[in-house]
Every structure is written in C-alpha cells, then in structure tokens.
Design a protein around this motif. Structure first.
Motif, PDB file in Angstrom:
ATOM      1  N   VAL A   1       1.768   6.858  -7.942  1.00 26.62           N
ATOM      2  CA  VAL A   1       2.715   7.927  -7.603  1.00 26.62           C
ATOM      3  C   VAL A   1       3.888   7.795  -8.563  1.00 26.62           C
ATOM      4  O   VAL A   1       4.530   6.737  -8.619  1.00 26.62           O
ATOM      5  CB  VAL A   1       3.191   7.806  -6.139  1.00 26.62           C
ATOM      6  CG1 VAL A   1       4.262   8.859  -5.856  1.00 26.62           C
ATOM      7  CG2 VAL A   1       2.030   7.956  -5.174  1.00 26.62           C
ATOM      8  N   PHE A  11      -2.614  -8.251  -5.139  1.00 24.71           N
ATOM      9  CA  PHE A  11      -2.711  -7.495  -3.892  1.00 24.71           C
ATOM     10  C   PHE A  11      -4.022  -6.724  -3.783  1.00 24.71           C
ATOM     11  O   PHE A  11      -4.248  -6.032  -2.810  1.00 24.71           O
ATOM     12  CB  PHE A  11      -1.520  -6.547  -3.779  1.00 24.71           C
ATOM     13  CG  PHE A  11      -0.233  -7.311  -3.770  1.00 24.71           C
ATOM     14  CD1 PHE A  11       0.234  -7.861  -2.586  1.00 24.71           C
ATOM     15  CD2 PHE A  11       0.471  -7.534  -4.932  1.00 24.71           C
ATOM     16  CE1 PHE A  11       1.394  -8.599  -2.565  1.00 24.71           C
ATOM     17  CE2 PHE A  11       1.636  -8.271  -4.924  1.00 24.71           C
ATOM     18  CZ  PHE A  11       2.102  -8.809  -3.739  1.00 24.71           C
ATOM     19  N   GLY A  45      -2.845  -1.537   4.306  1.00 27.37           N
ATOM     20  CA  GLY A  45      -2.095  -1.848   3.087  1.00 27.37           C
ATOM     21  C   GLY A  45      -2.232  -3.286   2.674  1.00 27.37           C
ATOM     22  O   GLY A  45      -1.303  -3.878   2.132  1.00 27.37           O
ATOM     23  N   GLU A  68       3.803   0.496 -17.544  1.00 29.15           N
ATOM     24  CA  GLU A  68       5.170  -0.007 -17.487  1.00 29.15           C
ATOM     25  C   GLU A  68       5.372  -1.135 -18.490  1.00 29.15           C
ATOM     26  O   GLU A  68       6.419  -1.246 -19.121  1.00 29.15           O
ATOM     27  CB  GLU A  68       5.477  -0.483 -16.070  1.00 29.15           C
ATOM     28  CG  GLU A  68       6.965  -0.663 -15.817  1.00 29.15           C
ATOM     29  CD  GLU A  68       7.267  -1.220 -14.439  1.00 29.15           C
ATOM     30  OE1 GLU A  68       6.407  -1.092 -13.541  1.00 29.15           O
ATOM     31  OE2 GLU A  68       8.355  -1.796 -14.272  1.00 29.15           O
ATOM     32  N   THR A 105       0.730   5.291   3.146  1.00 27.36           N
ATOM     33  CA  THR A 105       1.747   6.201   2.616  1.00 27.36           C
ATOM     34  C   THR A 105       1.602   7.561   3.286  1.00 27.36           C
ATOM     35  O   THR A 105       0.634   8.274   3.024  1.00 27.36           O
ATOM     36  CB  THR A 105       1.586   6.351   1.092  1.00 27.36           C
ATOM     37  OG1 THR A 105       1.726   5.065   0.488  1.00 27.36           O
ATOM     38  CG2 THR A 105       2.637   7.295   0.519  1.00 27.36           C
ATOM     39  N   ARG A 157       3.798   4.591 -10.468  1.00 22.00           N
ATOM     40  CA  ARG A 157       3.816   3.273  -9.840  1.00 22.00           C
ATOM     41  C   ARG A 157       2.682   3.138  -8.837  1.00 22.00           C
ATOM     42  O   ARG A 157       2.296   4.113  -8.178  1.00 22.00           O
ATOM     43  CB  ARG A 157       5.154   3.044  -9.144  1.00 22.00           C
ATOM     44  CG  ARG A 157       6.326   3.205 -10.100  1.00 22.00           C
ATOM     45  CD  ARG A 157       7.584   2.659  -9.514  1.00 22.00           C
ATOM     46  NE  ARG A 157       7.436   1.259  -9.158  1.00 22.00           N
ATOM     47  CZ  ARG A 157       8.423   0.512  -8.691  1.00 22.00           C
ATOM     48  NH1 ARG A 157       9.600   1.041  -8.505  1.00 22.00           N
ATOM     49  NH2 ARG A 157       8.222  -0.747  -8.392  1.00 22.00           N
ATOM     50  N   ALA A 158       2.146   1.949  -8.721  1.00 24.30           N
ATOM     51  CA  ALA A 158       1.027   1.710  -7.811  1.00 24.30           C
ATOM     52  C   ALA A 158       1.498   1.841  -6.365  1.00 24.30           C
ATOM     53  O   ALA A 158       2.532   1.294  -5.987  1.00 24.30           O
ATOM     54  CB  ALA A 158       0.444   0.327  -8.054  1.00 24.30           C
ATOM     55  N   VAL A 159       0.716   2.569  -5.578  1.00 24.05           N
ATOM     56  CA  VAL A 159       1.059   2.821  -4.182  1.00 24.05           C
ATOM     57  C   VAL A 159      -0.199   2.669  -3.338  1.00 24.05           C
ATOM     58  O   VAL A 159      -1.293   3.047  -3.759  1.00 24.05           O
ATOM     59  CB  VAL A 159       1.649   4.257  -4.056  1.00 24.05           C
ATOM     60  CG1 VAL A 159       1.476   4.795  -2.659  1.00 24.05           C
ATOM     61  CG2 VAL A 159       3.119   4.282  -4.470  1.00 24.05           C
ATOM     62  N   LEU A 160      -0.039   2.103  -2.140  1.00 26.19           N
ATOM     63  CA  LEU A 160      -1.170   1.958  -1.220  1.00 26.19           C
ATOM     64  C   LEU A 160      -1.271   3.238  -0.403  1.00 26.19           C
ATOM     65  O   LEU A 160      -0.470   3.475   0.507  1.00 26.19           O
ATOM     66  CB  LEU A 160      -0.937   0.739  -0.326  1.00 26.19           C
ATOM     67  CG  LEU A 160      -0.814  -0.577  -1.097  1.00 26.19           C
ATOM     68  CD1 LEU A 160      -0.129  -1.642  -0.256  1.00 26.19           C
ATOM     69  CD2 LEU A 160      -2.175  -1.052  -1.566  1.00 26.19           C
ATOM     70  N   CYS A 218      -3.192   4.323   1.866  1.00 24.98           N
ATOM     71  CA  CYS A 218      -3.555   4.327   3.287  1.00 24.98           C
ATOM     72  C   CYS A 218      -2.354   4.149   4.193  1.00 24.98           C
ATOM     73  O   CYS A 218      -2.406   4.479   5.365  1.00 24.98           O
ATOM     74  CB  CYS A 218      -4.618   3.266   3.590  1.00 24.98           C
ATOM     75  SG  CYS A 218      -3.977   1.582   3.711  1.00 24.98           S
TER      76      CYS A 218
END
Lengths: 483, 165
Positions: B51, B130, B42, B115, B61, B54-57, B59
């Motif tokens: 998801v 990130f 991450g 958003e 999750t 919204r941005a989600v990492l 690997c």
C-alpha cells in the motif's frame, strides 16, 4: 607613563597570579580526579572459579541486564561495540569478555570491582556514565566477585569497540571526573534496619544492579538522574519509561503481587505485556529465583505507596468491567476470532465517553477492536484499552511505537505478538486514532503535538529500538523505522 | 460504504462494509487471488500486499483505511507472459514448493527493495522475518530476492515492471 607602566605591571602580576591559582586548582583537580592503573594480571583459568559462584554471577548479570548494552544484535555475547546514542554523542559499549587484548581478560577482581564501584577502568580512565555505575556502586563485594567469575568464564572474543563520537570537552576522560564530582556518590548499599528483609533485598536489587532508575527517572541537561525525582518516569531507546512512583499512570493500581507476576512472566492481565527495552528486562529475569523477583515487586510496590481509596475503587470497577466483557465475548481459550473472519464488535458502553473523533472511532472499531475487545486472554489477546497505562500516560509514544512497528514475536517460542500497522495507517489516521483512544479510554486531558510525534517516529527522526518479545540476545533491532 | 482506491494502477470503486479486510475485497470483489488467506491474524504474511509502496498485511487491514490509497498485489508485478524482475527471479531460482506463501514473500521483498535497493542479506532476512514458509524453501527464497535485487539494480531501465505501487 610611570603610572601606566605600574598599572600594566600590576595587571601582569594579576594575570600571573590568576594563572597560578588556575594551575593550582587544575593540578588539584587532576590530582583529585587521578586514578592509578591497576596492574594487569594473567587471565585466571576458567576452572579456578567455583561452579556455584559462576552460576550466581549468571543470575546477577541477568538482573544487571549487562548483555543488552554489551552485545551487538546478532553478534557475540558481551563482546561490546553496540552504539549507544546519547544527547551528547555516540558511545560504544566495551568488550567485557575475558579476551586479554580487547576485553577484560587481564583485569584483576580488584579492577573489576573498582569499575563497578567507581566507574574507572583498569588503566585508571574514567568511564562514561552510560555505564550505570551510579547504580552499580551499591553492589556488594560478594556479588561483584560472582559477576567477575561469570564474566571471566565466558568465551573470550577478540573485538575492539569502535571509537566514541563525542565533542570536546566530553571526549576528554578527565571531564567525566567533573561530572562525578557533581552527580556521583560512591557507596555500597546500606540496608534499612527498620524495614523487613524482603524490602531490603528488593531495594538492593532494584536500586543497584537492576538500575530501574536509569530508565524510569528524568535526567538533567548533563545526563544525570534527577535524584529528587527518581522513578518519576523517563525515556529509553525511543520508548517512554513510565513513572513507577506514586504517580504511576496505570489505571489499575499496581500491587506487590501484580508487579511480581509482571516481572516474572513479562505480562499481566490487568496491565498488558512488556515491550521495548522492558521486554529485555523481563526476559532476563527468567533465571532469577522467585524470591528475588518477589522482593523487587514488594520494594517497587512500597515505593509507589498505597493507592488512594478512589483510585483503588476505580481500578476494581475497571477490572470487573473487563472481566464481564471477556465473559460476554465468550471466547474459549485458544479459539480467538480471526480478524478476517469476525466482524468488529461495537465498543461496549463502559465510560459513557465517546472519544469525540469519528475517524478515530471508525479505525478503532475496524482495525483494533477485533483483537483488543475479542476477550481472548493475555498475553495473546490484545489488552482492553481501558486498562492501558499507555493511554493514561503523559504521552502516547509507546502506542505509536507498537502501532507503527508492531510487536515482533520471539524466536522459536510462543510469545505475544502484534502486527505492524505502519503501512496501513497514514499519519492523519494515526493521529485520529490516538485522539479517540485518549478521549474514550482515559479521563486525562488530550495529548498535544501528535502530528509531529507520529511523523518523527515514522521517519526515524525519533529513533525507536524495536525488539522481539524474547529479545535477550538480539538487543535493539530497528525492524520498522524508516532509517 | 463506497471506497475509491487504486489497485495495480487501475482506479477502483468498491462497495463494502468498512471493516471488510482488504484481502476479501481484493479476492472476492476484484478477483485478484494472488494474496492468500493464511492465519487471518496478521502473523504469517501470506496476505502481504503493498500500500503506497509499503508492505501491509491485508487480512488485518480494514478497507476503510484504503480510501485514496494505491494497492499493489503480486498481479501488479508482471504477468505470466511478461513476469517482472521479482517474479522472474522466483521462477529462475525455483523458489516455490507449494507456493502458498510466495506472493506474500514477493510483495514484502518488493517493498523492501523499492525502499532500499542495496538491502543486504541481514536486511532481507529481517524484513522477511514476518513471512512464514512451511515447505522450507527459505534458502531459495533468499537467493531469489538477491537475484531480483541484482536485476533491479542493474537493469532498471530495461525492466518496466521493476517498480510498482
């Protein structure tokens, strides 16, 4: 008729008399609150300050964390203009670069020292106590001289701070005089001859420039530090500042050595990493000599007092348990398991507690334990929650902040880091996880109001300043909250 | 365990251990190879997906958390024949060199612009902080995102793939 007239007259006389008394009181108050302007002077040449004095001022400014409030993220250092939200309205920090028109370029050393000692600017206006002169009043003349030398040799920046947004009567500077009358006591630090020199040095730094109590103390309805409960815990920029007195919730009791290590490095193996506004504090202390950091550590440890034998024993048990688990995990340094590569480890049986929340336990095992039980040493591995102050504290605000927004890494440097889980975890999942962490890793009663706390933190109704691990020049940067 | 989720608008049921990273489910079970394995910790952003917008990492999750959630991958932003605004912008700016980080970059930018359609440069840089790129096409990536923001603002009705997830 006559009687009525007489009465009216006497009422009239009473009113006039009352008004006269009020006027006299008011005039007295104004006279008392009046501070004269100190005449402007031409800006002293940077070369007029000895290099050693400037260097000493740089170290002291770092202890005071001046840059945190007096710099806008990404802006010029010390140029002010940062909006400081307070329960009463928004105050903007001022420009403390030596610009002659918008900064303190025309301030004499006497004017600077008066501001530090009494919270009055060069023009004689009372300063709002967002500027922590209730602590800075303890700074010695010699240290104020060094701070003055440091600030007057910075690059002048032309920058006018935006106007403050405060309701009447707080927008009247004289009102601050009333606040001072109630809560402010001017006075330089007086050493305690009964205490060792290192204690006195630590007390001078922590209670004065360091202004630990500004965040780590509760404040009353008028924003003044509750002096009877100094260091009993407070709030800063959306983060909980834990009690650092005898009620410290750290599972392993702090010692002078562990505090010194933590302040020196920004983390400690038995306590975790500094984050939020504290990351900036520890980041700033980098330039301070070891002896001064150790003095602060010694003083804070003394304020906390010796832990009870029971607490000490529990702390030792915890440390032993965690180091055994780390050894069991057998992870060589630098070869931590990757989350995507490793199966979650089942939680080690440490307390006999289960946490009591199945959903929370499932989330912990699959999303958290991969790092927090990996055995990878701090500051790059996750802290085992049995050691977590946050899990044992009165509220879980800091866990919520770190889980939703993560710990952003420092720029161009090796630093602690945690990915943000705000997008992956729903509010209900977050609440279940908190219930589990509290139940399993703490013997404290369950937290209340979790749903509201999580929702408000996510929405930004509860504003959180998220800072990178090195956050010295970047000040608060809201990388996560929806606002 | 069985997990029901929506991926790029299509309902899916996957059988997987609850701690399986979402990234593995997407790539191995669903054959969506857009999201990449970079660091597995991450920390690099190559695995970024959306998801519920919204941005989600992906690997870090676990698929356990994805029950009932709507996942969007780079494949959900458009196709090779009809690329969405974000994809078109990356092509037009030639923002990819090796391209490994680009799906993550696009998904992070997509989440930001959905958003905050008026996100300024500072907001874009902050959001993308990130996501790492080792080739060094950062300036092109930034240009592409500005271009996508422009397109999405001015031609939202003409670009059915402008919104996703």
């Amino acid at each position: 008729m006559g009687r009525r007239k007489t009465r009216r007259n006497s009422i009239g006389r009473g009113l006039i008399g009352g008004a006269a008394v009020i006027l006299a009181l008011g005039a007295g108050a104004v006279a008392w609150a009046w501070e004269s302007a100190i005449p402007p002077q031409p800006r002293p040449a940077a070369e007029s300050f000895p290099a050693e004095l400037v260097a000493e001022g740089a170290r002291l400014a770092a202890v005071g964390n001046c840059i945190a409030c007096h710099t806008v993220p990404g802006g010029r250092s010390f140029a002010g203009g940062l909006a400081l939200p307070t329960p009463f309205g928004t105050i903007h920090s001022t420009n403390i670069t030596p610009d002659e028109d918008t900064g303190i370029g025309r301030w004499s050393e006497a004017a600077f020292t008066r501001a530090m000692r009494r919270g009055v600017d060069r023009d004689g206006r009372h300063l709002y106590p967002a500027f922590p002169y209730d602590h800075y009043t303890r700074v010695s003349d010699a240290d104020n001289r060094a701070l003055y030398a440091y600030l007057m040799t910075r690059t002048p920046v032309r920058a006018e701070a935006p106007a403050n947004h405060l309701p009447f009567p707080l927008n009247i500077r004289m009102a601050v005089a009333g606040w001072k009358l109630l809560y402010f006591r001017e006075g330089a630090f007086t050493p305690d001859p009964a205490k060792p020199e290192v204690w006195n040095r630590g007390a001078y730094l922590a209670e004065g420039l360091g202004h630990c109590g500004a965040c780590h103390s509760p404040r009353n309805a008028l924003g003044a530090v509750d002096k009877d409960r100094a260091w009993a815990g407070g709030e800063a920029e959306g983060w909980t500042a834990y009690p650092i007195d005898q009620d410290s919730p750290a599972p392993v009791p702090w010692t002078a050595d562990s505090l010194t290590f933590y302040l020196r490095h920004g983390w400690h193996p038995a306590h975790g990493v500094s984050r939020g506004p504290m990351a900036e504090v520890t980041g700033n202390l980098v330039g301070l000599p070891d002896a001064d950091v150790a003095a602060i550590g010694a003083y804070v440890a003394d304020r906390m007092g010796p832990p009870s034998a029971e607490r000490l024993r529990r702390g030792e048990d915890l440390r032993a348990l965690v180091s055994r688990r780390t050894a069991d995990a057998g992870a060589p340094p630098g070869a931590g398991p990757t989350a995507a590569d490793s199966q979650a480890r089942p939680p080690a049986a440490d307390s006999g507690r289960t946490g009591g929340d199945e959903r929370g336990e499932a989330i912990y095992r699959t999303a958290c334990a991969t790092c927090h039980e990996s055995g990878r040493p701090l500051p790059f591995g996750g802290l085992p929650f049995a050691l977590s102050t946050a899990v044992n504290a009165a509220n879980p605000q800091n866990i919520v902040n770190v889980t939703l927004f993560g710990l952003p890494p420092g720029d161009g440097t090796v630093s602690a880091v945690m990915p943000a889980f705000g997008g992956a975890l729903t509010d209900a999942d977050m609440v279940a996880l908190l219930r589990y962490l509290r139940g399993r890793f703490s013997d404290q009663p369950p937290w209340d109001g979790l749903e509201r706390l999580v929702a408000d933190t996510r929405s930004g109704a509860h504003h959180v300043a998220v800072r990178p691990a090195d956050g010295i020049e970047r000040a608060p940067q809201n990388v996560g909250a929806a606002d | 365990m069985a997990i029901d989720l929506t991926v790029n608008g299509t309902p899916q049921r996957v059988e997987a251990d609850p701690d399986t990273p979402l990234l593995y489910v997407l790539r191995d079970d669903l054959g969506l190879n857009g999201a990449k394995f970079g660091c597995g910790l991450g920390q690099c952003g190559a695995c970024t997906v959306m998801v519920d917008g919204r941005a989600v990492l992906s690997c870090v999750t676990p698929v356990l958390l994805m029950q009932g959630r709507a996942v969007t991958t780079v494949e959900g932003l458009g196709t090779a024949e009809a690329p969405g605004p974000m994809q078109r912008a990356f092509i037009e700016e030639q923002a990819a060199q090796c391209g490994y980080c680009i799906p993550g970059m696009m998904m992070r930018a997509q989440a930001l612009l959905q958003e905050r359609p008026d996100a300024d440069d500072a907001a874009i840089r902050r959001a993308l902080e990130f996501n790492l790129c080792r080739c060094g096409t950062h300036m092109r990536i930034l240009r592409a995102i500005r271009r996508a923001a422009d397109t999405m603002r001015h031609a939202e009705t003409a670009a059915p793939n402008g919104r996703a997830g």
